[in-house]
Motif scaffolding. Sequence first.
Motif, short mmCIF file in Angstrom:
data_model
loop_
_atom_site.label_atom_id
_atom_site.label_comp_id
_atom_site.label_asym_id
_atom_site.label_seq_id
_atom_site.Cartn_x
_atom_site.Cartn_y
_atom_site.Cartn_z
N VAL A 1 0.85 -1.20 0.00
CA VAL A 1 0.00 0.00 0.00
C VAL A 1 0.88 1.25 0.00
O VAL A 1 1.71 1.43 0.89
N VAL A 2 0.72 2.09 -1.03
CA VAL A 2 1.55 3.28 -1.15
C VAL A 2 0.66 4.52 -1.24
O VAL A 2 -0.24 4.59 -2.08
N GLU A 3 0.95 5.48 -0.38
CA GLU A 3 0.17 6.72 -0.36
C GLU A 3 0.92 7.78 -1.19
O GLU A 3 2.10 8.03 -0.95
N LEU A 4 0.24 8.37 -2.17
CA LEU A 4 0.89 9.37 -3.02
C LEU A 4 0.04 10.64 -3.09
O LEU A 4 -1.19 10.57 -3.13
N ARG A 5 0.72 11.79 -3.15
CA ARG A 5 0.01 13.06 -3.22
C ARG A 5 -0.40 13.36 -4.66
O ARG A 5 0.36 13.09 -5.59
N SER A 6 -1.60 13.92 -4.84
CA SER A 6 -2.07 14.26 -6.19
C SER A 6 -2.66 15.65 -6.17
O SER A 6 -3.88 15.83 -6.20
#
Length: 179
Positions: free
Chosen positions: A145-150
């Motif tokens: 699980v990878v959290e990325l900013r958009s």
Amino acid sequence: MARQNPNIVITGTPGVGKTTHAEQLAQATGFNHISINQIVKDEGFHEGRDEETGSWIVDEDRLLDYLEALPLHSAGGYILDWHACDVFPERWIDLVIVLRCDSTLLYDRLTARGYKDKKLEENMDSEIMQVLLDEARESYKEEIVVELRSESNEDVEGNLERIERWVEQWRRDKGEGGA
Ligand code: ADP
């Protein structure tokens, strides 16, 4: 059965940029982009709309039967784009991207889309309370699980580069092109 390509879930609150990422990632990798919302609508995998929020009430059994019939779990190479991720069986999924967005920006994106009242409020709360990130962490192994900013176009570019590098590494790890 070993997949030749990974399956990637792109999730997050409506408006965070799932479609934007999934479409560009599909172009860059040649993977199949599955917009679950679109399929639910096109195939009628729902029991109408929720009166208050206007969202589809999804028939998850029929949706899963449909996905099960695709070469998703055998060949791989699918990008699943949906705000909910806990319905996909763990064994299908190799990477879960949770997109995140600042709440002011998200507010602007959702109001531009015509969201208001309860629907707007629910989605804003969901992003602020990181509901989908928690759901992803509860449903899959933490390391996938990878959290990325958009928030900006630069974020999209950087995220895509990162995911593409991850796909390459995944293939190397599987010994593609090897002995
Ligand atoms: P979702 O599929 O999660 O609902 P979309 O990809 O449809 O989100 O994006 C919602 C809106 O926000 C679109 O107008 C899109 O262009 C814009 N948007 C999303 N992510 C970004 C970003 N990282 N930078 C700039 N605009 C973005």
